[in-house]
Write a protein that holds these residues in place. Structure first.
Motif, PDB file in Angstrom:
ATOM      1  N   ILE A  46      70.709  69.163 110.079  1.00  0.00           N
ATOM      2  CA  ILE A  46      70.253  69.184 108.688  1.00  0.00           C
ATOM      3  C   ILE A  46      68.891  69.864 108.583  1.00  0.00           C
ATOM      4  CG2 ILE A  46      69.680  67.803 106.666  1.00  0.00           C
ATOM      5  CD1 ILE A  46      72.616  67.567 107.472  1.00  0.00           C
ATOM      6  N   VAL A  47      68.778  70.822 107.651  1.00  0.00           N
ATOM      7  CA  VAL A  47      67.497  71.442 107.296  1.00  0.00           C
ATOM      8  C   VAL A  47      67.280  71.173 105.818  1.00  0.00           C
ATOM      9  CG1 VAL A  47      66.140  73.560 107.175  1.00  0.00           C
ATOM     10  CG2 VAL A  47      67.802  73.250 109.028  1.00  0.00           C
ATOM     11  N   SER A  48      66.254  70.404 105.508  1.00  0.00           N
ATOM     12  CA  SER A  48      66.009  69.968 104.135  1.00  0.00           C
ATOM     13  C   SER A  48      64.590  70.309 103.699  1.00  0.00           C
ATOM     14  CB  SER A  48      66.214  68.454 104.017  1.00  0.00           C
ATOM     15  OG  SER A  48      65.906  67.988 102.718  1.00  0.00           O
ATOM     16  N   TYR A  49      64.376  70.362 102.404  1.00  0.00           N
ATOM     17  CA  TYR A  49      63.015  70.411 101.890  1.00  0.00           C
ATOM     18  C   TYR A  49      62.507  68.992 101.730  1.00  0.00           C
ATOM     19  CZ  TYR A  49      65.541  69.757  97.442  1.00  0.00           C
ATOM     20  OH  TYR A  49      66.363  69.294  96.455  1.00  0.00           O
ATOM     21  N   VAL A  50      61.194  68.853 101.657  1.00  0.00           N
ATOM     22  CA  VAL A  50      60.535  67.570 101.417  1.00  0.00           C
ATOM     23  C   VAL A  50      59.423  67.816 100.410  1.00  0.00           C
ATOM     24  CG1 VAL A  50      61.059  66.552 103.674  1.00  0.00           C
ATOM     25  CG2 VAL A  50      58.976  67.933 103.381  1.00  0.00           C
ATOM     26  N   TYR A  51      59.028  66.791  99.701  1.00  0.00           N
ATOM     27  CA  TYR A  51      57.965  66.923  98.714  1.00  0.00           C
ATOM     28  C   TYR A  51      56.636  66.428  99.284  1.00  0.00           C
ATOM     29  CZ  TYR A  51      61.586  67.727  95.189  1.00  0.00           C
ATOM     30  OH  TYR A  51      62.631  68.244  94.465  1.00  0.00           O
ATOM     31  N   GLY A  52      55.591  67.223  99.088  1.00  0.00           N
ATOM     32  CA  GLY A  52      54.264  66.771  99.488  1.00  0.00           C
ATOM     33  C   GLY A  52      53.485  67.813 100.260  1.00  0.00           C
ATOM     34  N   ASP A  53      52.162  67.689 100.212  1.00  0.00           N
ATOM     35  CA  ASP A  53      51.301  68.639 100.918  1.00  0.00           C
ATOM     36  C   ASP A  53      50.803  68.107 102.256  1.00  0.00           C
ATOM     37  OD1 ASP A  53      49.492  66.747 100.093  1.00  0.00           O
ATOM     38  OD2 ASP A  53      48.250  68.116  98.918  1.00  0.00           O
ATOM     39  N   SER A  54      51.192  66.890 102.605  1.00  0.00           N
ATOM     40  CA  SER A  54      50.878  66.357 103.923  1.00  0.00           C
ATOM     41  C   SER A  54      52.041  65.487 104.383  1.00  0.00           C
ATOM     42  CB  SER A  54      49.596  65.532 103.901  1.00  0.00           C
ATOM     43  OG  SER A  54      49.829  64.243 103.348  1.00  0.00           O
ATOM     44  N   ALA A  61      59.599  61.666  94.187  1.00  0.00           N
ATOM     45  CA  ALA A  61      60.632  62.682  94.362  1.00  0.00           C
ATOM     46  C   ALA A  61      61.312  62.544  95.719  1.00  0.00           C
ATOM     47  CB  ALA A  61      60.021  64.070  94.211  1.00  0.00           C
ATOM     48  N   ASN A  62      60.539  62.197  96.750  1.00  0.00           N
ATOM     49  CA  ASN A  62      61.154  61.972  98.060  1.00  0.00           C
ATOM     50  C   ASN A  62      62.080  60.769  98.037  1.00  0.00           C
ATOM     51  OD1 ASN A  62      60.104  64.117  99.626  1.00  0.00           O
ATOM     52  ND2 ASN A  62      58.139  63.060  99.851  1.00  0.00           N
ATOM     53  N   GLU A  63      61.648  59.692  97.391  1.00  0.00           N
ATOM     54  CA  GLU A  63      62.511  58.507  97.322  1.00  0.00           C
ATOM     55  C   GLU A  63      63.775  58.796  96.529  1.00  0.00           C
ATOM     56  OE1 GLU A  63      60.960  54.442  97.574  1.00  0.00           O
ATOM     57  OE2 GLU A  63      59.153  55.243  96.602  1.00  0.00           O
ATOM     58  N   ALA A  64      63.657  59.594  95.481  1.00  0.00           N
ATOM     59  CA  ALA A  64      64.842  59.943  94.700  1.00  0.00           C
ATOM     60  C   ALA A  64      65.830  60.754  95.537  1.00  0.00           C
ATOM     61  CB  ALA A  64      64.431  60.735  93.458  1.00  0.00           C
ATOM     62  N   MET A  65      65.310  61.565  96.455  1.00  0.00           N
ATOM     63  CA  MET A  65      66.180  62.422  97.258  1.00  0.00           C
ATOM     64  C   MET A  65      66.688  61.721  98.518  1.00  0.00           C
ATOM     65  SD  MET A  65      65.580  66.346  98.476  1.00  0.00           S
ATOM     66  CE  MET A  65      64.198  66.060  99.571  1.00  0.00           C
ATOM     67  N   PHE A  66      65.803  60.965  99.177  1.00  0.00           N
ATOM     68  CA  PHE A  66      66.158  60.389 100.473  1.00  0.00           C
ATOM     69  C   PHE A  66      66.491  58.902 100.424  1.00  0.00           C
ATOM     70  CE2 PHE A  66      63.393  64.031 101.607  1.00  0.00           C
ATOM     71  CZ  PHE A  66      64.298  64.743 102.382  1.00  0.00           C
ATOM     72  N   PRO A  73      57.118  62.792 103.587  1.00  0.00           N
ATOM     73  CA  PRO A  73      57.834  63.734 104.445  1.00  0.00           C
ATOM     74  C   PRO A  73      58.056  63.198 105.857  1.00  0.00           C
ATOM     75  CG  PRO A  73      56.248  64.919 103.110  1.00  0.00           C
ATOM     76  CD  PRO A  73      56.003  63.453 102.868  1.00  0.00           C
ATOM     77  N   ALA A  74      57.056  62.529 106.413  1.00  0.00           N
ATOM     78  CA  ALA A  74      57.204  61.985 107.764  1.00  0.00           C
ATOM     79  C   ALA A  74      58.319  60.951 107.814  1.00  0.00           C
ATOM     80  CB  ALA A  74      55.887  61.365 108.233  1.00  0.00           C
ATOM     81  N   GLN A  75      58.400  60.099 106.795  1.00  0.00           N
ATOM     82  CA  GLN A  75      59.466  59.093 106.765  1.00  0.00           C
ATOM     83  C   GLN A  75      60.841  59.743 106.651  1.00  0.00           C
ATOM     84  OE1 GLN A  75      57.978  56.808 103.468  1.00  0.00           O
ATOM     85  NE2 GLN A  75      56.968  55.293 104.788  1.00  0.00           N
ATOM     86  N   ALA A  76      60.942  60.838 105.911  1.00  0.00           N
ATOM     87  CA  ALA A  76      62.222  61.540 105.804  1.00  0.00           C
ATOM     88  C   ALA A  76      62.647  62.088 107.161  1.00  0.00           C
ATOM     89  CB  ALA A  76      62.116  62.665 104.780  1.00  0.00           C
ATOM     90  N   ARG A 340      73.138  69.101  99.109  1.00  0.00           N
ATOM     91  CA  ARG A 340      72.837  68.485  97.815  1.00  0.00           C
ATOM     92  C   ARG A 340      72.335  67.055  97.971  1.00  0.00           C
ATOM     93  NH1 ARG A 340      78.011  71.546  95.232  1.00  0.00           N
ATOM     94  NH2 ARG A 340      79.128  70.275  96.741  1.00  0.00           N
ATOM     95  N   SER A 341      72.768  66.380  99.022  1.00  0.00           N
ATOM     96  CA  SER A 341      72.278  65.039  99.339  1.00  0.00           C
ATOM     97  C   SER A 341      72.181  64.920 100.850  1.00  0.00           C
ATOM     98  CB  SER A 341      73.229  63.964  98.803  1.00  0.00           C
ATOM     99  OG  SER A 341      72.925  62.696  99.372  1.00  0.00           O
ATOM    100  N   VAL A 342      70.963  64.732 101.352  1.00  0.00           N
ATOM    101  CA  VAL A 342      70.803  64.581 102.799  1.00  0.00           C
ATOM    102  C   VAL A 342      71.489  63.314 103.293  1.00  0.00           C
ATOM    103  CG1 VAL A 342      69.124  64.174 104.647  1.00  0.00           C
ATOM    104  CG2 VAL A 342      68.738  66.001 102.968  1.00  0.00           C
TER     105      VAL A 342
END
Length: 554
Positions: A46-54, A61-66, A73-76, A340-342
């Motif tokens: 899996i190659v996904s995007y993540v939200y955040g600058d660190s 947005a990360n919780e909505a996606m993951f 991002p680290a938790q994802a 569309r959904s990780v």
């Protein structure tokens, strides 16, 4: 911080080598894969995007996606054992070089602490129109501009500079080069992203770019197999179909992929294009076993990583998640880009293995290919060094060699002339006007009122420079140009996209192709317009009925 990271590099390099050493360690790699859990293996695909600058940036947005509790991002990365993360500006990843390098190091710490396997960090940095990270990096003018130099060494030089700067930011893979052959002038997917409309030209420049990236120590993703050059539809926006015969596709569009494979491409991106001549079922190439396994792997002999184009694309909206995920893996794909959904994609693969619809051995094949690519040191120095004078000089030199003057009646601009710059691109028109000491009037896709305003301003000017971008797809741009030409005043048309624009207003007496609007291209264009530099570029494409491939206007 820098010393600590560099020390970690040495330690992690040993881990990376133990994962990916090719000769004499085949069994060791097998043992490494055997020690992984099935969720860890599936996560690598899996190659996904993540939200955040660190890596620690919490975001709804990360919780909505993951899912709940996966806010950073680290938790994802840790929760789903992600094999790769792709950076975008809109997801908050790309603010400035120090921030990007710190984000990359943070994500690598999360990945290595989870599985001990480095993370693939990628972005789309093709140069030209597809450019995720701007200044202070040295930005490539783009493929068609590079192609206009008729010197493949420029492709190698641009790729080496771009690759080195990305690696300094902790990015390990660039989704480049584009090696599509732009045979359709109305191509909405490629255009200036392509080197040329000639197969041999694209093959030579694509292979040179591949060598440049490899010299910079960065992984590549040649795209978009089996070629998007004949289509008019961008698969991000809809279904693209090529009606070319199998022989035409193999003769015209496939050879550049063979060339980059020979040059060492580690990864190839499968397009979502439908090619009935290659797969009568009508499946998109990314989900087609005849295309991925039959053509790419067996006929071309490619045993590297195959990654899909973005699975969120509109081209796949009629397929269910299960059809997309299992279809791609069964076709021979290794990496699933932006599903569309990780959580959903991972569950589909785990359930398929549990039910016997997909073997774990098939998963292992992809994981082996993926791990073999993870050979670069994951950590980078902070702050990174980018935008050096040497790098900037390389890109500006390439841009100067690309500018192509097909018609020159109103050139050069003379000192003291009152110059107006108008047309497409707010930043483009203001930047070019500043370089020329001119006034600017941005029109974009102009209304009748804006056209009238531009005409009135042109009547007051000694000469008008009008910028265009893919005017063939926007009827308002030709209307603006024709209205300006009708004033009888000197008009310079400067195409900052494809040079095909000239066919939309063939009566223009002055036409210059810059092939792009990145700063190096605009600076080079301004120098040519002022008569301070020659325009040595040649058309890497044909403008039907007007100028053949290779023309320089003389």
């Amino acid at each position: 911080m820098t010393r600590r990271i560099l020390a970690l590099c040495s330690t992690v390099a040993l881990t990376v080598a133990s994962i990916a050493t090719p000769a004499g360690a085949h069994d060791e790699l097998g043992r490494r894969i055997a020690a992984m859990s099935l969720p860890e293996k599936v996560g690598q695909m899996i190659v996904s995007y993540v939200y955040g600058d660190s890596a620690a940036s919490a975001s709804a947005a990360n919780e909505a996606m993951f899912g709940p509790g996966v806010a950073t991002p680290a938790q994802a990365v840790e929760t789903y054992h992600l094999g790769g993360v792709i950076y975008f500006t809109w997801s908050g990843n790309l603010s400035n070089p120090p921030q990007i390098a710190a984000l990359s190091n943070g994500l690598q710490r999360a990945a290595l602490g989870d599985t001990g396997i480095p993370l693939q960090i990628s972005t789309d940095q093709e140069g030209g129109t597809v450019n995720r990270i701007g200044a202070p990096l040295a930005i490539s003018p783009g493929n068609m501009a590079v192609g206009a130099t008729f010197d493949p060494r420029t492709a190698q030089d641009a790729a080496k500079v771009s690759g080195a700067e990305l690696r300094a930011l902790g990015i390990t893979v660039t989704h480049a080069p584009v090696v599509d052959v732009n045979t359709n002038p109305r191509n909405a997917a490629d255009g200036v992203r392509a080197f040329s409309d000639r197969t041999a030209h694209v093959a030579a420049f694509g292979a040179a770019a591949e060598r440049g990236y490899r010299a910079a120590g960065i992984g590549t993703t040649a795209k978009h197999f089996p070629g998007l050059g004949d289509t008019t539809v961008n698969t991000d926006n809809g279904v693209a179909v090529t009606d070319q015969s199998r022989a035409e596709i193999l003769r015209t569009h496939v050879p550049p992929f063979r060339a980059v494979i020979a040059a060492g491409a580690q990864s190839i991106m499968a397009a979502h294009i439908v090619a009935p001549a290659l797969d009568p079922s009508g499946a998109p190439a990314s989900l087609s076993k005849p295309i991925i396994t039959g053509l790419l792997r067996e006929r071309l002999g490619f045993n590297g990583v195959v990654v899909t184009d973005a699975l969120e694309a509109a081209a796949l909206e009629d397929y269910t998640d299960e059809e997309v995920i299992l279809g791609a893996v069964r076709a021979g794909v290794d990496q699933l880009l932006m599903p569309r959904s990780v959580p959903g994609a991972i569950r589909i693969l785990l359930d398929a293995v549990a039910s016997g619809r997909l073997s774990e051995r098939r998963i292992d094949q992809s994981v082996r290919r993926i791990l073999k690519t993870k050979t670069t040191r994951p950590y980078v120095s902070e702050p990174p060094t980018v935008g050096t004078p040497a790098a900037l000089t390389t890109m500006s030199g390439i841009a100067r060699r690309s500018i192509t003057t097909l018609r020159s009646a109103a050139l050069p601009l003379r000192p003291g002339q009152k110059v107006l710059v108008t047309g497409w691109g707010a930043t483009t028109t203001t930047t070019l006007a500043a370089a020329l000491g001119a006034t600017s009037l941005y029109t974009g896709s102009p209304s009748d009122a804006l056209i009238a305003q531009a005409v009135a301003a042109a009547r007051e000017a000694d000469v008008t420079v009008v910028t265009t971008f893919n005017a063939w797809s926007d009827p308002t741009q030709p209307r603006l140009v024709e209205a300006l030409l009708a004033t009888g005043k000197p008009i310079v048309v400067a195409a900052v996209g494809t040079p095909y624009d000239l066919a939309s207003f063939p009566s223009a007496k002055t036409f210059v192709a810059a092939y792009g609007y990145q700063p190096p291209s605009l600076a080079a264009l301004a120098a040519v317009l002022r008569g301070e530099a020659p325009a040595p570029g040649r058309l890497p494409v044909t403008i039907e009925g007007l100028y053949p491939y290779g023309s320089d206007g003389r």
